[in-house]
Design an enzyme around this catalytic site. Structure first.
Site, PDB file in Angstrom:
ATOM      1  N   ASP A 105       0.831  -1.217   0.000  1.00 16.95           N
ATOM      2  CA  ASP A 105       0.000   0.000   0.000  1.00 16.95           C
ATOM      3  C   ASP A 105       0.854   1.250   0.000  1.00 16.95           C
ATOM      4  OD1 ASP A 105      -2.178   1.675   0.277  1.00 16.95           O
ATOM      5  OD2 ASP A 105      -2.562   1.202   2.367  1.00 16.95           O
ATOM      6  N   GLU A 124      -2.655   9.897  -1.093  1.00 20.78           N
ATOM      7  CA  GLU A 124      -3.859   9.084  -1.294  1.00 20.78           C
ATOM      8  C   GLU A 124      -4.544   8.795   0.034  1.00 20.78           C
ATOM      9  OE1 GLU A 124      -6.115   5.202  -1.555  1.00 20.78           O
ATOM     10  OE2 GLU A 124      -4.341   5.633  -0.389  1.00 20.78           O
ATOM     11  N   GLU A 125      -3.736   8.537   1.043  1.00 26.71           N
ATOM     12  CA  GLU A 125      -4.276   8.098   2.335  1.00 26.71           C
ATOM     13  C   GLU A 125      -4.940   9.244   3.100  1.00 26.71           C
ATOM     14  OE1 GLU A 125      -4.351   5.064   3.060  1.00 26.71           O
ATOM     15  OE2 GLU A 125      -2.547   4.016   2.347  1.00 26.71           O
ATOM     16  N   ASP A 150      -3.095  -1.048  -6.786  1.00 28.95           N
ATOM     17  CA  ASP A 150      -3.113  -0.758  -5.348  1.00 28.95           C
ATOM     18  C   ASP A 150      -3.290  -2.053  -4.565  1.00 28.95           C
ATOM     19  OD1 ASP A 150      -3.013   0.761  -3.054  1.00 28.95           O
ATOM     20  OD2 ASP A 150      -4.920   1.787  -3.347  1.00 28.95           O
ATOM     21  N   HIS A 173      -3.532  -1.754   6.196  1.00 34.83           N
ATOM     22  CA  HIS A 173      -3.530  -0.676   7.189  1.00 34.83           C
ATOM     23  C   HIS A 173      -3.120  -1.138   8.575  1.00 34.83           C
ATOM     24  CE1 HIS A 173      -5.987   2.515   4.765  1.00 34.83           C
ATOM     25  NE2 HIS A 173      -4.904   2.104   4.159  1.00 34.83           N
TER      26      HIS A 173
END
Ligand SMILES: *[C@@H]1O[C@H](CO)[C@@H](O)[C@H](O)[C@H]1NC(C)=O
Ligand SMILES: [Zn+2]
Length: 402
Positions: A148, A197-198, A244, A338
């Protein structure tokens, strides 16, 4: 309107409509041979998680606006400057407050690397666009984000360096054969390594996709020179391929969009062929589940599950065609998603390598590089020796279609 004008107008109009037809994006696509598939360059030690020239420098925290982010960006720039000097580099910068920045503006830097046919004007080139985000999550502290999306960035880097020499050869060949006219389809390629992006806190429309939102907005407003084939940089994107959450074992890749399902099926076909040719390192036996599980469905059978928000969203909303390659099966995202465990040690390196081959193969087919890649060149030379120049007959281009 006077009769004399009308007499002139009819043939002009028919030429005009013929031109329009010719200029319609052709989605030219040419399968590569088994020989080429078996000769695809491999990343080898460059994907070593500690010392690998491509992957290791990305495996560190790289939160937007921090030194880690700058170091990774410099790694990308060094890679293109040293290994791919023919590529054009462009930064697209923006700033934004975030829920954790205490009122301060955080910088976001997207890197766009592109290569076009050397004679073509920018506005006349459609571009295959390979995308991944390079930022890592703000929390938990020390989070690496290997799937990620450090590994997807490295896969894309490997893919473009693997086709670079073939692009040079193909474009030299087009020049020799006089196919440098804007009426011949001009296809380039670009890599977008996106920042921000996060979400910093909780995913919302404003706390996420910082880099993608800024870039899509800017490219929608910028206008290419008058008479260009493509009106804006955004409309020059022939296909937006987003990678992704890739690098865990046994991924499940769904097809999300009927209008790009044909491209999904090309990926699925390449996966099957690479497995059949024993090129998949992660394969255990021939009964393995396929990654691209919707490869035998047609575009009407694709269940449009568009619930996954990712960097494609600001582009998709503006009409860009999307191929979203993300590991999202019935059990959701990969287990490390995550979590602190999403680090180099938890990557399945055989899978990462297989992905890099698959992306290389897809790019080679999209850019119509058969005959110019290692493996197929050899065959070409043999055929030329037999007085049969396959290359020139194979590469008449998409205008044959008419
Ligand atoms: C954008 O940011 C990069 C990296 O910080 C910097 O090198 C570049 O000069 C900036 N570009 C512009 C146009 O400000
Ligand atoms: Zn993420």
């Amino acid at each position: 309107m006077s009769p004399s004008y009308r007499g002139l107008l009819a043939p002009l109009l028919s030429v005009y409509f013929a031109l329009l037809l010719l200029l319609a994006p052709g989605n030219a696509y040419q399968p590569i041979s088994d020989d080429t598939l078996k000769s695809l360059p491999r990343p080898n030690d460059d994907f070593n998680i500690h010392t690998g020239a491509l992957l290791a420098p990305i495996l560190r925290p790289r939160v937007p606006g921090t030194p880690g982010s700058t170091a990774v960006l410099n790694h990308f720039v060094d890679f293109f400057r040293t290994s791919l000097p023919d590529w054009n580099l462009e930064f697209q910068n923006s700033t934004s407050k975030t829920p954790v920045s205490k009122g301060k503006e955080v910088p976001f830097v997207n890197l766009i690397a592109s290569r076009d046919p050397p004679w073509a004007s920018k506005g006349d080139v459609g571009r295959l666009t390979l995308t991944a985000h390079y930022d890592s999550k703000y929390e938990p502290e020390g989070f690496i984000g290997a799937i990620d999306s450090a590994a997807p960035c490295a896969m894309i880097m490997h893919a473009v360096r693997s086709i670079d020499a073939a692009l040079t050869k193909k474009w030299d060949d087009m020049r020799v054969h006089g196919r440098t006219n804007p009426l011949d389809e001009q296809e380039g390629i670009q890599i977008m390594l996106l920042d921000g992006e996060e979400a910093f806190k909780t995913w919302t429309d404003t706390d996420s996709l910082y880099g993608a939102r800024s870039l899509a907005g800017q490219w929608d407003e910028e206008v290419n020179p008058a008479m260009s084939v493509y009106k804006t940089p955004l409309s020059s994107i022939s296909l937006f391929v987003l990678l992704d959450l890739l690098g865990a074992k046994d991924p499940t890749i769904q097809s999300f969009f009927p209008t790009t399902h044909w491209a999904y099926k090309r990926m699925a076909t390449l996966e099957r062929r690479l497995r059949r040719l024993n090129q998949y390192k992660s394969a255990s036996d021939s009964s393995d589940r396929l990654w691209f599980e919707h490869g035998s469905k047609n575009e009407h059978q694709v269940n449009m599950f568009t619930g996954i928000e990712d960097d494609h969203i600001p582009f998709m909303r503006r009409g860009v065609e999307i191929l979203h390659i993300i590991d999202a099966g019935p059990r959701g995202f990969p287990a490390v998603w995550h979590r602190m465990e999403d680090d180099g040690e938890h990557l399945d390196l055989a899978t990462v390598e297989d992905w890099s081959l698959l992306v290389t193969a897809f790019a080679a087919e999209w850019m119509e590089l058969e005959g110019f890649m290692p493996g197929s060149e050899k065959r070409d030379a043999e055929e030329e020796a037999h007085g049969n120049n396959k290359r020139s007959s194979d590469h008449q281009g998409h205008t044959e279609f008419f």
